[in-house]
Design a protein around this motif. Structure first.
Motif, PDB file in Angstrom:
ATOM      1  N   PHE A  51       0.865  -1.165   0.000  1.00  0.00           N
ATOM      2  CA  PHE A  51       0.000   0.000   0.000  1.00  0.00           C
ATOM      3  C   PHE A  51       0.913   1.230   0.000  1.00  0.00           C
ATOM      4  N   PRO A  52       0.393   2.424  -0.262  1.00  0.00           N
ATOM      5  CA  PRO A  52       1.245   3.615  -0.280  1.00  0.00           C
ATOM      6  C   PRO A  52       2.094   3.736   0.975  1.00  0.00           C
ATOM      7  N   GLU A  53       3.362   4.088   0.791  1.00  0.00           N
ATOM      8  CA  GLU A  53       4.322   4.116   1.890  1.00  0.00           C
ATOM      9  C   GLU A  53       3.886   5.015   3.037  1.00  0.00           C
ATOM     10  N   VAL A  54       3.212   6.106   2.716  1.00  0.00           N
ATOM     11  CA  VAL A  54       2.830   7.060   3.762  1.00  0.00           C
ATOM     12  C   VAL A  54       1.938   6.410   4.809  1.00  0.00           C
ATOM     13  N   LEU A  55       1.232   5.335   4.458  1.00  0.00           N
ATOM     14  CA  LEU A  55       0.363   4.650   5.409  1.00  0.00           C
ATOM     15  C   LEU A  55       1.156   3.824   6.419  1.00  0.00           C
ATOM     16  N   SER A  56       2.477   3.714   6.218  1.00  0.00           N
ATOM     17  CA  SER A  56       3.322   2.987   7.172  1.00  0.00           C
ATOM     18  C   SER A  56       4.049   3.940   8.126  1.00  0.00           C
ATOM     19  N   TYR A  57       3.791   5.229   8.003  1.00  0.00           N
ATOM     20  CA  TYR A  57       4.450   6.198   8.878  1.00  0.00           C
ATOM     21  C   TYR A  57       3.766   6.236  10.247  1.00  0.00           C
ATOM     22  N   ILE A  58       4.520   6.672  11.255  1.00  0.00           N
ATOM     23  CA  ILE A  58       3.944   6.823  12.595  1.00  0.00           C
ATOM     24  C   ILE A  58       4.182   8.258  13.075  1.00  0.00           C
ATOM     25  N   HIS A  59       3.375   8.661  14.033  1.00  0.00           N
ATOM     26  CA  HIS A  59       3.467  10.025  14.549  1.00  0.00           C
ATOM     27  C   HIS A  59       4.743  10.173  15.382  1.00  0.00           C
ATOM     28  N   CYS A  60       5.486  11.249  15.155  1.00  0.00           N
ATOM     29  CA  CYS A  60       6.791  11.393  15.797  1.00  0.00           C
ATOM     30  C   CYS A  60       6.683  11.758  17.271  1.00  0.00           C
TER      31      CYS A  60
END
Length: 478
Positions: A329-338
């Motif tokens: 899925f799009p990479e941005v969906l694997s990011y977490i809040h810093c």
């Protein structure tokens, strides 16, 4: 020197250091499982199980066997979580055991359809029970859908803000719902002691055909759905090796006992015919046992469904996060809040799709559809454990189930998927099949051939800056 701001560190420091925290222990883990399982199912499924089995005795057998089936699956999942200690649950195991295409199709049907529609069903059940507390002209649907949407958004805020807060929310609502179900169970025991046992005499009389019995498991296992949720947050468990098997066993034992006691209680105050014809089983029970305090029953269902929706969103967001991290899925969906260390983009995406699922608002037609696809996924996942016994036989397994358990579980899954198709085909099964196949139209261009959409990188950067989210590559424990 002062530490850099999150926004200034997106490229240089934070992406290498930010990871989700291990703050889920035995109590929170067990609450997550029990809270995820006990939702709307115990208030919706009893009439379906009884109607399809045709007898009180066999309906109780189905509830018990479904608990043991779920326990076999949970034990198999515990070993899978130890072999592959990564968040993402079934997606991770299927990708490793069966390959990219089955893993993507699982992610597609689970993330886009199963979990989001399940969240919508539970939220709508919350709305319907809240509606019983007020007097309306007719049966307006819009207020119910608005309430359901508010529930989903509220849970999204909780899960996006803090994993610990989501865990504490689960503990609280699990305690409240178990207290409510304990009232029903104790009421049933009192009625049994008063001699209300007529429904349990000749209890197997009226048993229906094997095909109907197979369909009754769909209703029962729907009520047990959620036992696998802890595997979606393996990277957030304090001690996965010990906590996965212990919480799975404890959670399902508690749930099975509660389900049996509640069903028996229903049948001490209603005949089997009355139970099948009741529009709201718990409400009918409350009217007959609690009298003026019967308002507690809709409130109990509301607490129960709120906790179940929280558990479904908690696990569903992590499943999407894991699939995106693997490139499906799009990479941005694997990011977490810093700052909050939560999979913020994947949670928001899950919320948006769930809100769309609220629009049709048809609860009843989704149960068979969800059960069919869910047990197809369960069978695929546990078959991976059998495969790993050959391909990963040298991996250390502090917890290992006898091989007969996953093999038997896979055979049961095959029966639950194929049996109803042969004996009693329904349009929901066709919808499930078409939904799965539709995923291929996205897999080949965007995953296999890696077609890039113009301007998507700019969108990713904008989301990253706006939401303060950063990449979170998987780092195994040392």
């Amino acid at each position: 020197m002062e530490s850099p701001d999150c926004r200034d560190s997106l490229v240089t420091v934070i992406p290498e250091k930010v990871r989700m925290k291990r703050n889920i222990g035995l109590i929170r883990g067990t609450s997550l499982i029990v809270g995820s399982i006990i939702g709307s199912g115990i208030f919706i499924s009893p009439k379906g199980v009884l109607q399809r089995t045709g007898s009180v005795g066999l309906s109780l057998v189905v509830w018990t066997v479904s608990g043991f089936i779920s326990l076999m699956g949970a034990l198999s999942y515990a070993e899978l979580g130890i072999i592959l200690p990564k968040s993402g649950g079934e997606y991770i195991y299927i990708k490793e055991g069966l390959g990219d295409i089955p893993a993507f199709l699982y992610a597609w049907i689970s993330i886009i359809v199963i979990r989001t529609s399940s969240i919508a069903v539970v939220a709508l059940t919350f709305g319907e029970n809240m509606a019983t507390l007020f007097q309306y002209c007719g049966s307006p649907v819009l207020p119910i859908k608005i309430v359901a949407a508010v529930v989903i958004v509220t849970l999204g805020v909780i899960n996006s803000y803090s994993t610990s807060l989501a865990g504490r929310t689960q503990v609280l609502f699990t305690f409240v719902k178990l207290t409510s179900l304990a009232v029903i169970s104790i009421g049933g025991i009192v009625k049994l002691m008063q001699g209300n046992t007529s429904q349990f005499k000749n209890s197997f009389e009226g048993t229906t055909s094997p095909s109907n019995v197979a369909m009754s498991f769909y209703n029962a296992v729907f009520a047990y759905g959620g036992w696998q949720n802890l595997n979606f947050v393996t990277e957030e468990l304090k001690n996965p090796v010990k906590d996965l098997p212990r919480t799975n066993i404890l959670g399902l034992m508690v749930t099975t006992i509660v389900y049996l006691l509640v069903n028996i209680s229903y049948l001490t105050v209603m005949t089997s015919t009355e139970l099948v014809n009741s529009p709201a089983v718990a409400a009918t029970w409350g009217d007959r046992v609690l009298g003026t305090a019967s308002v507690l029953m809709p409130l109990s269902v509301m607490f129960s469904t709120f906790g179940a929706a929280n558990g479904a969103l908690f696990g569903g967001g992590r499943a999407l996060y894991a699939a995106a991290r693997e490139g499906h899925f799009p990479e941005v969906l694997s990011y977490i809040h810093c700052k909050y260390y939560t999979p913020f983009p994947s949670i928001i995406f899950t919320i948006v799709i769930s809100l769309f699922m609220v629009i049709p608002g048809d609860i009843g037609s989704l149960v068979d559809f969800l059960s069919f696809t869910t047990w197809l996924v369960y069978g695929m996942t546990v078959s991976c454990l059998v495969i790993f016994r050959f391909t990963k036989k040298h991996v250390e397994r502090p917890f290992k189930v006898p091989v007969v358990i996953p093999v038997l579980f896979v055979l049961i899954c095959i029966y639950l998927v194929i049996g109803p198709l042969i004996e009693n085909p329904q349009i929901e099964f066709l919808y499930a099949f078409l939904s799965i196949v539709a995923g291929l139209f996205f897999y080949f261009p965007f995953v296999y051939f890696k077609v890039k959409i113009k301007g998507f990188e700019l969108l990713t950067t904008s989301v990253q800056l706006l939401c303060e989210v950063v990449p979170c590559p998987y780092e195994p424990e040392t």
